[in-house]
Design a protein around this motif. Sequence first.
Motif, PDB file in Angstrom:
ATOM      1  N   LEU A 197       0.871  -1.223  -0.018  1.00 61.89           N
ATOM      2  CA  LEU A 197      -0.052   0.024  -0.047  1.00 61.89           C
ATOM      3  C   LEU A 197       0.714   1.116   0.136  1.00 61.89           C
ATOM      4  O   LEU A 197       1.913   1.247   0.734  1.00 61.89           O
ATOM      5  CB  LEU A 197      -1.032   0.058   1.100  1.00 61.89           C
ATOM      6  CG  LEU A 197      -1.931  -1.357   1.381  1.00 61.89           C
ATOM      7  CD1 LEU A 197      -2.470  -1.267   2.749  1.00 61.89           C
ATOM      8  CD2 LEU A 197      -2.746  -1.511   0.300  1.00 61.89           C
ATOM      9  N   THR A 198       0.482   2.242  -0.892  1.00 59.68           N
ATOM     10  CA  THR A 198       1.395   3.427  -0.863  1.00 59.68           C
ATOM     11  C   THR A 198       0.582   4.784  -0.682  1.00 59.68           C
ATOM     12  O   THR A 198      -0.473   4.742  -0.459  1.00 59.68           O
ATOM     13  CB  THR A 198       2.012   3.540  -2.240  1.00 59.68           C
ATOM     14  OG1 THR A 198       0.737   3.585  -3.244  1.00 59.68           O
ATOM     15  CG2 THR A 198       2.571   2.369  -2.949  1.00 59.68           C
ATOM     16  N   PHE A 199       1.494   5.525   0.327  1.00 54.52           N
ATOM     17  CA  PHE A 199       0.858   6.807   0.403  1.00 54.52           C
ATOM     18  C   PHE A 199       1.966   7.918   0.738  1.00 54.52           C
ATOM     19  O   PHE A 199       2.652   7.820   1.815  1.00 54.52           O
ATOM     20  CB  PHE A 199      -0.071   6.744   1.673  1.00 54.52           C
ATOM     21  CG  PHE A 199      -0.635   8.107   2.299  1.00 54.52           C
ATOM     22  CD1 PHE A 199      -1.543   8.766   1.365  1.00 54.52           C
ATOM     23  CD2 PHE A 199       0.003   8.517   3.385  1.00 54.52           C
ATOM     24  CE1 PHE A 199      -1.761  10.102   2.020  1.00 54.52           C
ATOM     25  CE2 PHE A 199      -0.544   9.719   3.746  1.00 54.52           C
ATOM     26  CZ  PHE A 199      -1.412  10.668   3.177  1.00 54.52           C
ATOM     27  N   GLY A 200       2.017   8.891  -0.316  1.00 54.58           N
ATOM     28  CA  GLY A 200       3.332   9.814  -0.072  1.00 54.58           C
ATOM     29  C   GLY A 200       4.653   9.047  -0.014  1.00 54.58           C
ATOM     30  O   GLY A 200       4.852   8.252  -1.101  1.00 54.58           O
ATOM     31  N   LYS A 201       5.251   9.373   1.056  1.00 53.11           N
ATOM     32  CA  LYS A 201       6.425   8.549   1.116  1.00 53.11           C
ATOM     33  C   LYS A 201       6.527   7.314   1.802  1.00 53.11           C
ATOM     34  O   LYS A 201       7.432   6.664   1.920  1.00 53.11           O
ATOM     35  CB  LYS A 201       7.431   9.616   2.042  1.00 53.11           C
ATOM     36  CG  LYS A 201       7.959  10.871   1.353  1.00 53.11           C
ATOM     37  CD  LYS A 201       9.075  11.483   2.439  1.00 53.11           C
ATOM     38  CE  LYS A 201       9.567  12.636   1.695  1.00 53.11           C
ATOM     39  NZ  LYS A 201      10.702  13.319   2.657  1.00 53.11           N
ATOM     40  N   TRP A 202       5.292   6.696   2.151  1.00 58.41           N
ATOM     41  CA  TRP A 202       5.279   5.481   2.938  1.00 58.41           C
ATOM     42  C   TRP A 202       4.742   4.449   1.654  1.00 58.41           C
ATOM     43  O   TRP A 202       4.091   4.486   0.869  1.00 58.41           O
ATOM     44  CB  TRP A 202       3.905   5.661   3.723  1.00 58.41           C
ATOM     45  CG  TRP A 202       4.191   6.483   4.895  1.00 58.41           C
ATOM     46  CD1 TRP A 202       3.725   7.523   5.177  1.00 58.41           C
ATOM     47  CD2 TRP A 202       4.965   5.836   6.184  1.00 58.41           C
ATOM     48  NE1 TRP A 202       4.018   8.115   6.479  1.00 58.41           N
ATOM     49  CE2 TRP A 202       4.952   7.236   7.104  1.00 58.41           C
ATOM     50  CE3 TRP A 202       5.348   4.603   6.493  1.00 58.41           C
ATOM     51  CZ2 TRP A 202       5.368   7.092   8.217  1.00 58.41           C
ATOM     52  CZ3 TRP A 202       6.055   4.952   7.763  1.00 58.41           C
ATOM     53  CH2 TRP A 202       5.984   5.710   8.602  1.00 58.41           C
ATOM     54  N   ILE A 203       5.349   3.337   2.052  1.00 60.77           N
ATOM     55  CA  ILE A 203       5.292   2.078   1.276  1.00 60.77           C
ATOM     56  C   ILE A 203       4.775   0.774   2.584  1.00 60.77           C
ATOM     57  O   ILE A 203       5.822   0.690   3.443  1.00 60.77           O
ATOM     58  CB  ILE A 203       6.357   1.548   0.547  1.00 60.77           C
ATOM     59  CG1 ILE A 203       6.789   2.458  -0.474  1.00 60.77           C
ATOM     60  CG2 ILE A 203       5.999   0.035   0.017  1.00 60.77           C
ATOM     61  CD1 ILE A 203       7.801   1.952  -1.350  1.00 60.77           C
TER      62      ILE A 203
END
Length: 456
Positions: free
Chosen positions: A267-273
């Motif tokens: 799952l991806t969100f901004g700088k997050w994986i």
Amino acid sequence: MVIAEFESRLKSGWRSEKQSLLARLRALEPPEFALLRDIWEYLRVSELMMLDTLNGRPENPDYVGKGCAKFGHFLYHLHHPHPQLKALIERDELARAAWSLAAHAAKPRSTIAPGFLESIKVVMAGWPIVDREGAIYGFNQYESLDPHWTQVLINLLIAMFHGRHSGATPCVKALIPGLNGKVRLGIVGSRGAGAYGSNGCAAVAVMKQLEAMNCDFLLYMGDAYCAGCGLPFISSHEMYSGGNGYIPHALGRDIFMQQGMTGCFALTFGKWIILGLDTSSNASAANLYMNGTLGEQQSAWLREYRQSLGGFDGKKILVLTQHEGLNFLGDSLTGLFNEVADAIGRAPDIWYWGHLHNGIAYSNASAAGKLGTRARCVGHSAIPYGFASGLMDASGRYPVASVDYFMQTPSPEGGMRVLNGFATLELGENGDITELFFEQGNATPVWRSVNGVRFA
């Protein structure tokens, strides 16, 4: 906790498949007992570990990794089935075939004298007993000596010869932020419990409390059901039936449609994986799926996914698994930690797991913390557990250096229980994170961390 109702839950062709499986179980030859012998050896050591625990003896280092005290009563009940198990064996021919196979192949036999476990609460001082990890050795529902746990053996044997389900191709999704431009995640684990206890069902109460917090997404750390059939997510109890309830029935429901029938996702969100990894499907039945592993296919997918993004530099990696990346004390890495770090090219920034029935925030002084990983255990969302005395230092006043916080508020249920709970994470696009631990019935977090810094 119930045995899987295979005939009513599986596909319409199950009746003929059941007959084929019965024939398979009955036709096994001694050379095919190799895995069974490994399982019985694991259970033999588990029994010795359980007896040490019940008698207050220190942990034998020779047994570490070779058994699990919580399975210590399995061999005993294999030869001395409790009434409910007897009834199941008598009414279901498939269960009877699996049990007969187990009893025939089981060597050595239990060293516990007949009637000992049934009378133990009378002869054992300080009953029930809570071990250093917080496991409650009592006979109440879901406690470690609840005889219903031995139904795991039936599902395990059937699954060994019926085959395991493997998930579909891992899915990759972009998370849609909430109204505040952030993503709020609810984290629960080990909540596969029915309605039990005098004050209501912890599993339901925790979910209602979490629902009121309006999280954007819910992440489940596994142990969605106890003996193998029921409802989902990342798993080890799910594998006691080879994933035959977890994948086709749980993930096949509309509510999980976006997950694509797989327990492995990014799952991806901004700088997050956010990497949800299946550490159970490739684990070994020889130790009842207690040691997690990725397996070659999932490791290869992680490397390919990393390469497709040009590497994970500049990204924040949050890993979610059923199995742990640290030992209980947090002072040693597991093989799974090294396996995950190798596949993603570095240690993850944050790692949440379940498996152990407790809620623990490991510190920067833990083995993972020294590598830059903030490690958390959230395996306490319904199953009863007690005060984990092994996490206290010699003074008995503070947690050991490798632990920042662990759940310890007594439950009104009594019986030496500690309150169940859950966690929430709030992610910002720039890589910020706020972590909160909650106890059942308490709207104020009992532990808080913002970008790795603890706040009272």
